[in-house]
Design a protein around this motif. Sequence first.
Motif, short mmCIF file in Angstrom:
data_model
loop_
_atom_site.label_atom_id
_atom_site.label_comp_id
_atom_site.label_asym_id
_atom_site.label_seq_id
_atom_site.Cartn_x
_atom_site.Cartn_y
_atom_site.Cartn_z
N ILE A 262 0.84 -1.20 0.00
CA ILE A 262 0.00 0.00 0.00
C ILE A 262 0.88 1.25 0.00
O ILE A 262 0.51 2.28 -0.55
N TYR A 263 2.04 1.15 0.61
CA TYR A 263 3.03 2.24 0.57
C TYR A 263 4.41 1.64 0.33
O TYR A 263 4.65 0.47 0.68
N ALA A 264 5.32 2.49 -0.23
CA ALA A 264 6.70 2.04 -0.45
C ALA A 264 7.64 3.22 -0.24
O ALA A 264 7.30 4.37 -0.59
N ILE A 265 8.76 2.94 0.37
CA ILE A 265 9.78 3.99 0.60
C ILE A 265 11.10 3.49 0.03
O ILE A 265 11.57 2.39 0.40
N ASP A 266 11.68 4.28 -0.88
CA ASP A 266 12.94 3.87 -1.51
C ASP A 266 14.07 3.83 -0.49
O ASP A 266 14.10 4.62 0.46
N ASP A 267 14.96 2.91 -0.71
CA ASP A 267 16.16 2.83 0.12
C ASP A 267 17.38 2.71 -0.80
O ASP A 267 17.50 1.71 -1.52
N PRO A 268 18.26 3.68 -0.85
CA PRO A 268 18.27 4.92 -0.05
C PRO A 268 17.17 5.89 -0.49
O PRO A 268 16.75 5.86 -1.65
N PHE A 269 16.72 6.70 0.45
CA PHE A 269 15.65 7.64 0.18
C PHE A 269 16.23 9.00 -0.20
O PHE A 269 17.13 9.52 0.48
N GLU A 270 15.72 9.56 -1.30
CA GLU A 270 16.28 10.81 -1.81
C GLU A 270 15.68 11.98 -1.03
O GLU A 270 14.46 12.18 -1.07
N ILE A 271 16.53 12.71 -0.37
CA ILE A 271 16.01 13.87 0.37
C ILE A 271 16.30 15.19 -0.37
O ILE A 271 15.64 16.19 -0.13
N LEU A 272 17.34 15.16 -1.27
CA LEU A 272 17.59 16.35 -2.11
C LEU A 272 17.89 15.86 -3.52
O LEU A 272 18.73 14.99 -3.71
N PRO A 273 17.16 16.39 -4.51
CA PRO A 273 17.43 15.94 -5.88
C PRO A 273 18.75 16.52 -6.40
O PRO A 273 19.28 17.48 -5.83
N ALA A 274 19.22 15.94 -7.50
CA ALA A 274 20.44 16.45 -8.12
C ALA A 274 20.18 17.87 -8.60
O ALA A 274 19.15 18.15 -9.19
N ALA A 275 21.11 18.76 -8.35
CA ALA A 275 20.93 20.15 -8.78
C ALA A 275 22.28 20.84 -8.81
O ALA A 275 23.17 20.54 -7.99
N GLY A 276 22.42 21.75 -9.74
CA GLY A 276 23.64 22.55 -9.83
C GLY A 276 24.89 21.73 -9.98
O GLY A 276 25.94 22.09 -9.42
N GLY A 277 24.82 20.65 -10.68
CA GLY A 277 25.97 19.80 -10.92
C GLY A 277 26.29 18.88 -9.76
O GLY A 277 27.26 18.12 -9.81
N LEU A 278 25.48 18.94 -8.70
CA LEU A 278 25.71 18.07 -7.54
C LEU A 278 24.85 16.81 -7.62
O LEU A 278 23.73 16.84 -8.18
N ILE A 279 25.34 15.75 -7.12
CA ILE A 279 24.57 14.50 -7.13
C ILE A 279 23.45 14.60 -6.09
O ILE A 279 23.52 15.41 -5.18
N PRO A 280 22.37 13.79 -6.27
CA PRO A 280 21.28 13.85 -5.28
C PRO A 280 21.77 13.37 -3.91
O PRO A 280 22.70 12.58 -3.81
N VAL A 281 21.07 13.86 -2.89
CA VAL A 281 21.40 13.44 -1.53
C VAL A 281 20.43 12.34 -1.13
O VAL A 281 19.21 12.54 -1.17
N ARG A 282 20.94 11.14 -0.81
CA ARG A 282 20.08 10.00 -0.43
C ARG A 282 20.53 9.48 0.92
O ARG A 282 21.75 9.41 1.18
#
Lengths: 305, 241
Positions: A262-282
């Motif tokens: 009924i619910y799913a949470i990614d692991d690792p969970f992305e808390i900040l998307p990729a932006a400004g040439g930086l990789i996403p924060v998971r």
Amino acid sequence: MAHLTLAVSEGTFQRSFDLLKRNLTFQDSDLQDYGAFTLGYDVKMHLEGGSVDLRDDNTIQIKELDIRWDRLKVIIGLDIPRICVGGGCINMPWPIPDICLPRICVFSADPDVSISPDFASLVAQEISFTGSLVARYFDVSVPLPSPDPCQLLRVVPLPGNNQWQIFVDPQTMDLDLFDFPDIVGDLIEDALTSAVTALIPGGWVRDLILAIIGGVADLIRTILDIPDDIEEWLSDLFNVSFGLLDFIGTLVLDFFASCNPIYAIDDPFEILPAAGGLIPVRIPIRNLSVRAHDLEMVVQADVGA
Amino acid sequence: MQKKKVLLNRAMFSIRPYDSSALTVLTTLFHHFSEAGNYELFVRRGGTVIHRAAIQVSEKGAQQQLNLDLASLRDAEQRECCDKEAGTRYTLAVNSILGFYVSQGTGAYSVALARAEHKERQALDSAAHIPAGDLFAVTLVRPGTYRAVNEEGGAEAMIRVRPASPKDYRPDQAELVTCDAQAFKPKRVDITSGHSVVFRCEAPARLRVELVEPAESAPKPRKEMRHTLRRSSGPASRKAT
């Protein structure tokens, strides 16, 4: 103390459950030959309605989930026995043996009739179950079992990454038995009578044939070996002989408990998307647990290393 | 269930006289073999021989009765009964009965039996007459009154066929009637639709059974389609209450 706590209100949980339930459909058909007759079904169903009750004892109750039949066809085929005149033997004086007359038959073979009335609008069933909420870890590197029991039931796509998944896991289930109303017996008898009568020419020929077979209604009951209540007989067929009741129960169990979170949470969970040439924060999620309370579902987890 | 193609045996319900010289659906001729010997059987349809067979009647023969369906004899080669090399052969016991009937179709058949050793000695020629000791059976399905006539002597009998009723109906019933050159015994027979009358011939006979008067079917009550209201004479006078 857990690093993360997430709560879902009962209303939100109800909407999530509705979304999932709406995708549960089932269709099946079968035909079994019993020699003098054939019986079968061609059915299609979906679920509607139902209420969700999250309870303080860490259980969840789904009540009065309606099984709606889009198609509930009963297939009844009769192999009518030979209808013949003549026959019998007469005693002759010795030394002549008793003489037996040939039988002359009305049809070139045993005629068949078949009907398949649809009782979708006449049958209503409900399903209720009590269960718990269960968190499981989906490891994308582990191959699926073969054969995959969820192959036909999975409506939530398989994830491309590891996930924590929350399932509704029914423990006890109440499923209404098939209970065909009285009118169904009349409809079946009328349809079979019409089908048999259509085979027979009219006038005195019909009178003779009906006399031979002893009347259409009696013939039908004799061939099908049914008691007085056709509807009761039909209910037993669906509940026991066809095994549809068990099948639906298992289907609902597997659909919610094993195949569709009924619910799913990614692991690792992305808390900040990729932006400004930086990789996403998971962040890695560890030790996820889920509990039901009176008003909400609570998920707790740790952020791992 | 694979639905079979089923045909109605219409010949059963067509109305025509039943004649021992032309065997049709619902008639059966029984020949009694009182002597041992070898016989040749000829089955004719429309004057043409459609089937020949050898019949051996012996004291050792075990079969007491054999009924041959004249309408299906063309398949004789496929039957398992017979020696394919020597042709169709039936073996019967002395005092056994060989029955000839027609299960379907509109064809009329006749049968002849001759002694194999003395072909001039015909044991049976149904087109001419039924020999003494043989039997002719008719299964009557249409309710009504029938007349049975022995054209060899002019004797007559009446057969009344009652409509069948579904309650306790059994089609396998037969009445035996004896016929000699002068008369049938009994002269009047009552049967139910689908039952048979078996004529036992004590003298050569040619029998004919024909429908004289069909029974009227009970008229079904007509459904009233219109309801007419008639106003009593004078203007309607409805009292206000």
